[in-house]
Write a protein that holds these residues in place. Sequence first.
Motif, PDB file in Angstrom:
ATOM      1  N   MET A  34       0.864  -1.182   0.000  1.00 43.18           N
ATOM      2  CA  MET A  34       0.000   0.000   0.000  1.00 43.18           C
ATOM      3  C   MET A  34       0.900   1.232   0.000  1.00 43.18           C
ATOM      4  N   PRO A  35       1.187   1.790  -1.171  1.00 47.11           N
ATOM      5  CA  PRO A  35       2.097   2.930  -1.245  1.00 47.11           C
ATOM      6  C   PRO A  35       1.653   4.062  -0.325  1.00 47.11           C
ATOM      7  N   LEU A  36       2.584   4.546   0.487  1.00 44.78           N
ATOM      8  CA  LEU A  36       2.243   5.604   1.437  1.00 44.78           C
ATOM      9  C   LEU A  36       1.853   6.895   0.728  1.00 44.78           C
ATOM     10  N   GLU A  37       2.235   7.029  -0.542  1.00 39.99           N
ATOM     11  CA  GLU A  37       1.845   8.230  -1.278  1.00 39.99           C
ATOM     12  C   GLU A  37       0.327   8.333  -1.419  1.00 39.99           C
ATOM     13  N   LEU A  38      -0.385   7.178  -1.333  1.00 35.85           N
ATOM     14  CA  LEU A  38      -1.844   7.222  -1.387  1.00 35.85           C
ATOM     15  C   LEU A  38      -2.417   8.016  -0.215  1.00 35.85           C
ATOM     16  N   PHE A  39      -1.752   7.958   0.932  1.00 37.11           N
ATOM     17  CA  PHE A  39      -2.250   8.652   2.117  1.00 37.11           C
ATOM     18  C   PHE A  39      -1.955  10.148   2.060  1.00 37.11           C
ATOM     19  N   ARG A  40      -1.239  10.577   1.022  1.00 39.83           N
ATOM     20  CA  ARG A  40      -1.100  12.007   0.772  1.00 39.83           C
ATOM     21  C   ARG A  40      -2.127  12.485  -0.246  1.00 39.83           C
ATOM     22  N   HIS A  41      -2.973  11.542  -0.695  1.00 37.98           N
ATOM     23  CA  HIS A  41      -3.993  11.833  -1.684  1.00 37.98           C
ATOM     24  C   HIS A  41      -5.310  12.122  -0.960  1.00 37.98           C
ATOM     25  N   ARG A  42      -5.788  13.332  -1.097  1.00 38.79           N
ATOM     26  CA  ARG A  42      -6.960  13.787  -0.335  1.00 38.79           C
ATOM     27  C   ARG A  42      -8.175  12.898  -0.555  1.00 38.79           C
ATOM     28  N   THR A  43      -8.468  12.571  -1.808  1.00 36.86           N
ATOM     29  CA  THR A  43      -9.659  11.779  -2.102  1.00 36.86           C
ATOM     30  C   THR A  43      -9.572  10.396  -1.478  1.00 36.86           C
ATOM     31  N   PHE A  44      -8.394   9.765  -1.547  1.00 40.06           N
ATOM     32  CA  PHE A  44      -8.236   8.431  -0.978  1.00 40.06           C
ATOM     33  C   PHE A  44      -8.424   8.452   0.532  1.00 40.06           C
ATOM     34  N   VAL A  45      -7.806   9.403   1.208  1.00 43.88           N
ATOM     35  CA  VAL A  45      -7.905   9.476   2.675  1.00 43.88           C
ATOM     36  C   VAL A  45      -9.344   9.727   3.105  1.00 43.88           C
ATOM     37  N   LEU A  46     -10.004  10.707   2.476  1.00 47.43           N
ATOM     38  CA  LEU A  46     -11.377  11.022   2.858  1.00 47.43           C
ATOM     39  C   LEU A  46     -12.318   9.859   2.561  1.00 47.43           C
TER      40      LEU A  46
END
Length: 519
Positions: free
Chosen positions: A282-294
Motif C-alpha cells: 500500500m504505497p504511502l503516497e496514497l495517504f497524501r492523496h486527499r480523495t483516498f484518505v477522505l
Amino acid sequence: MEPTTERPLPVQGDAAPAADAAHAAQATAGTGHPPVRLLFPALILVMLLAALDQTIVSTALPTIVGELGGLDRLSWVVTAYLLTSTIVVPLYGKLGDLFGRKIVLQAAIVVFLIGSALCGVAQDMMQLIVLRAVQGVGGGGLMVVTMAAIGDVIPPAQRGKYQGLFGGVFGLATVVGPLLGGFLVEHLSWRWIFYINLPLGAVALAVIGAVFRPRTAHVKHVIDYMGAAWLAGALTCLILFTSQGGTILPWTSPQLWLTLLLGCVSVAGFIHEEQHAVEPIMPLELFRHRTFVLSSLIGFIVGVSLFGSVTFLPLYLQVVKGSTPSGAGMQMLPMMGGVLVMSVITGRIISKIGKYRMFPIAGTALVGVAMVLLARLQIATPLNQMYIYMGLLGCGLGMVMQVLILAVQNAVEFRHMGVATSGATLFRSIGGSVGVAAFGAVFSHGLSTRLEKVLTPDVELPQPLTPDVIHHLPPVLHAQYLDAFAGALHSVYLAAACVVVLSFALAWLLQDIPLRKHQ
C-alpha cells in the motif's frame, strides 16, 4: 531471478495514447458489447458470493454446534472468515496491479471454492474454523478484485452505473444472507451453505476466463513480503481486539490490551517497511492523496453504520416484535431495497452528469437522520413506521458506498487503481468489524445497567436468553426486560448517529474531480 508477469499499463487521464483510448472505447461500447454483457453478470455473481459468506452462516450456527459441538468456539466460525478476508484485501489489490487482475481473480475464486468444498465436509468445530479461514483467503480477493476489474474495462465516466449495481448487490447480500442460510438449514443441511458456492463459482470462473480481456503488459515485479507480514499482524490484532473486547474478554483484561499494543507495533513496522519497499503493498503516497484518505475514512464510518444496523435490527424484530429468524430477514427488505435502488439510481445519475460529490454528502445526512429515528423505536412502534426508517437508512447507504470507490478509482493513477480500491474496501471492512464490536459493548452495558435498576436481587433470568425464552417470561418480567432492551437499543443508535455526523462533515471536504473519459 524475478519472474515476468502481466500488469495493467500505467495509463492515466486524457494523456492516454490513442491506441489505448480506442481499446477502452471498443471494450466499453455500452452494455450491448458481448464481452461486457457476459463479464458483468459474472463479476456480480462473484461479488454476491463473497458478500453472502460474511453473513449466511449466522442463522446456521446453532445447528452446526448441535452436530459438531464446540460451543465455546462458536464465534470463531464467523471471525475466522472475517479475519483472513480482511487481511488479504490489500494484498489482492497489489497482486492485481502487479500480475494483472484476471489471473488474480481466477486464483481467488479457486481458493474460495476449495475452501467452500472443504467447509462442507468438516467433521469437527476446529476443522470448520480452519477451513473457514481458508475460504476467507479467497473471499477477500473476490470482493476487491471484482471492483478493480471494472476499472480495467469501463472508463470512469461510464463506471458509475456499474459500481452502483455492485453497491446494490453488497446490500442485498448483507440482508439476505441470514435469510438464505436459514432456508438452506431448514430444508437441506447446514453443509449446503458452503456447497451452493461450487456451481455458482464454477460458472463465474468459466465466464471470466472466456471474456475478461484487461489491458496488460509484461513487467518485472517484487513482492513486499515483510510489508504483508506486518500488515497481517496489525489487522489480526485489531480484529481480535474489537471482536473479543467486552465479549470473550473483559475490557480490563491485560491480554486484550496487549493485543492492541502488538497491533500498534505492527502498524509502526508496516509504515517503516512501506517507506523502503521497492513495490510496497500500500504505497504511502496514497495517504497524501486527499480523495483516498477522505473516502477511506468515510467508508470506515459507513462500515460501522451498515454492519451495526444489520446486527441489531433483526435482534429487535425477534425480541420485541416476536418475529422468527427468517421472518426478521424478510422484514429487513425495506433496507435492502433502499440500498439496491439508490445504488443503481445514483450510479446512473453520476454517469450522466459526471459529478459525484453531492451524493456522499446527502447520503451521510440521510443515514444520520435514519439513525436518530431508529433511536426512537419503542416497544409499540408500528412495523410500517420502522420500515420507513429502514428504507431511509438503506437509501443513505446506497448513495455512499460505491460512490466512494468510484471517487478513488477516478482520482488515483491507473497503476494504483487496484491497491487504492482494495485500500478503500479494507477500511470499510475494518469499520464493520469495529462497529459490531463497539455497538455490541454499548448494547450489553446498557442492557445490564437497566436490568440492574429494575430487577430485584432475588430475580434471576434464565440462560441462555434466546428470543423464544424471552417471550415465555412472566408478564411483569417480560415487560421489564423489553423496556431495558429498547433503552439499550436507543443508546446504540444514538452513538451511531454521532459517528455518522463525523462522516457527514468529512464528505463536505471531498473534491468533485471530473470523471475521466477513458483510462
